[in-house]
Motif scaffolding. Sequence first.
Motif, short mmCIF file in Angstrom:
data_model
loop_
_atom_site.label_atom_id
_atom_site.label_comp_id
_atom_site.label_asym_id
_atom_site.label_seq_id
_atom_site.Cartn_x
_atom_site.Cartn_y
_atom_site.Cartn_z
N ILE A 169 49.01 40.61 41.67
CA ILE A 169 47.87 41.44 40.37
C ILE A 169 48.11 42.67 40.32
CG2 ILE A 169 45.49 42.55 39.72
CD1 ILE A 169 44.65 40.14 41.75
N VAL A 170 48.89 43.69 40.96
CA VAL A 170 49.41 44.69 40.92
C VAL A 170 50.80 44.94 39.74
CG1 VAL A 170 50.75 46.95 41.78
CG2 VAL A 170 48.56 46.13 42.22
N LYS A 171 51.28 43.75 40.39
CA LYS A 171 52.96 43.62 39.33
C LYS A 171 52.16 43.39 37.80
CE LYS A 171 57.15 41.35 39.67
NZ LYS A 171 57.84 40.52 39.92
N ALA A 172 51.50 42.35 38.17
CA ALA A 172 50.48 41.48 36.23
C ALA A 172 50.08 43.17 35.65
CB ALA A 172 50.29 40.60 37.08
N ILE A 173 49.54 43.88 36.44
CA ILE A 173 48.87 44.94 35.60
C ILE A 173 50.01 45.96 34.97
CG2 ILE A 173 47.42 47.20 35.39
CD1 ILE A 173 45.49 45.53 37.30
N GLY A 174 51.15 45.99 35.54
CA GLY A 174 52.34 46.66 35.34
C GLY A 174 52.73 45.98 33.81
N LEU A 219 46.04 38.53 32.40
CA LEU A 219 46.61 38.63 33.88
C LEU A 219 45.78 36.78 34.53
CD1 LEU A 219 44.59 41.98 35.27
CD2 LEU A 219 46.52 40.58 34.91
N GLN A 220 45.27 36.23 34.03
CA GLN A 220 44.68 34.84 34.65
C GLN A 220 45.72 33.83 34.18
OE1 GLN A 220 40.33 34.07 32.73
NE2 GLN A 220 39.92 34.72 35.21
#
Lengths: 235, 88
Positions: A169-174, A219-220
């Motif tokens: 999730i952290v990576k995807a937000i970035g 994100l999903q």
Amino acid sequence: MAGTIRTDPLFCYRMGTSHPSLPEGSATESSSATTSATSAPSAVQAVSVQAIQAARDAEFSAIALPLLPTITRIARALARDDADGDDLVQETYLRAYRYWHTFDQQTDCRLWLSAICRNALHDMRRRTRHEDAVEDAELESLAAAQVHKAARAVGLEDMYDRLDLGPAIVKAIGKLDPIFGEIVVLSDIEGLSYDEIAVAVDVPIGTVRSRLYRARRQLQEALMVYALDAGYRNV
Amino acid sequence: MSDVSFDSTNCEAIVRRMWPHLDGALSEADRAAITRHLEGCGACSSHFTFAQSFLEAVHEAKPDPADFDRVLGKVVRALAAEGFVKTP
């Protein structure tokens, strides 16, 4: 008035009028403003300047520095790169320290720092921020339901409960567009309301909703890809 | 139930309001109407549950605290060049 300055250093350094969104160097340092009250600084004034700086540093340490994790998350979302994001955090805190006397302690320091962060990024990149079209935000809720159906079809319906998706999730937000990533951090990690985000980001609430919902769908989808690549299927 | 701003028997109308509902951004009347619908509609309820699980996962997703310590060290060193002295 010298007597006021000596007995109330916090008042003294809060007498500045600059704003952190102004270009660097446009403000007068609070300490020099103090010493310039008279043409020949005395030993007493030198001591008062030290007291002022110590008071400022104590406030900054107690109020601004504990918010570093929040600002780091926002900066990384805006910069889309951890290294650039960390440079942005540093620039944000340097500006915040220089203009600390302008911070109103009756307000939310997170919002003040996030505004500085955004201005710093804008100055660093000199880029023109595109304004996204405000579409029917509710359509993104329907799209999210479609994501759910797709997840169910490939055996990923319980992936949030069974997988540790934190790093993904952290990576995807970035990897989100910065204008989306920033709002996800403010909403879904920091817990700000639509109203608060609209003020912090300076966009209408409709734009907040549109960006937030679209970011969630992206994100999903990214997390589904991650889970499938990781070989997870509960079938 | 004239306070409700949509057809609360219509599943699409319910799902359209999924994110604002989960964010607590709806009126009390709309929120109550959706809650009633979800109690009797497994299809809609499963969408909301999946979305809620997603939001909880995002809320808990935070970088390693040690990572923040590294950034904090970098920031404090830069501030020190400006005369800043960190207090405990």
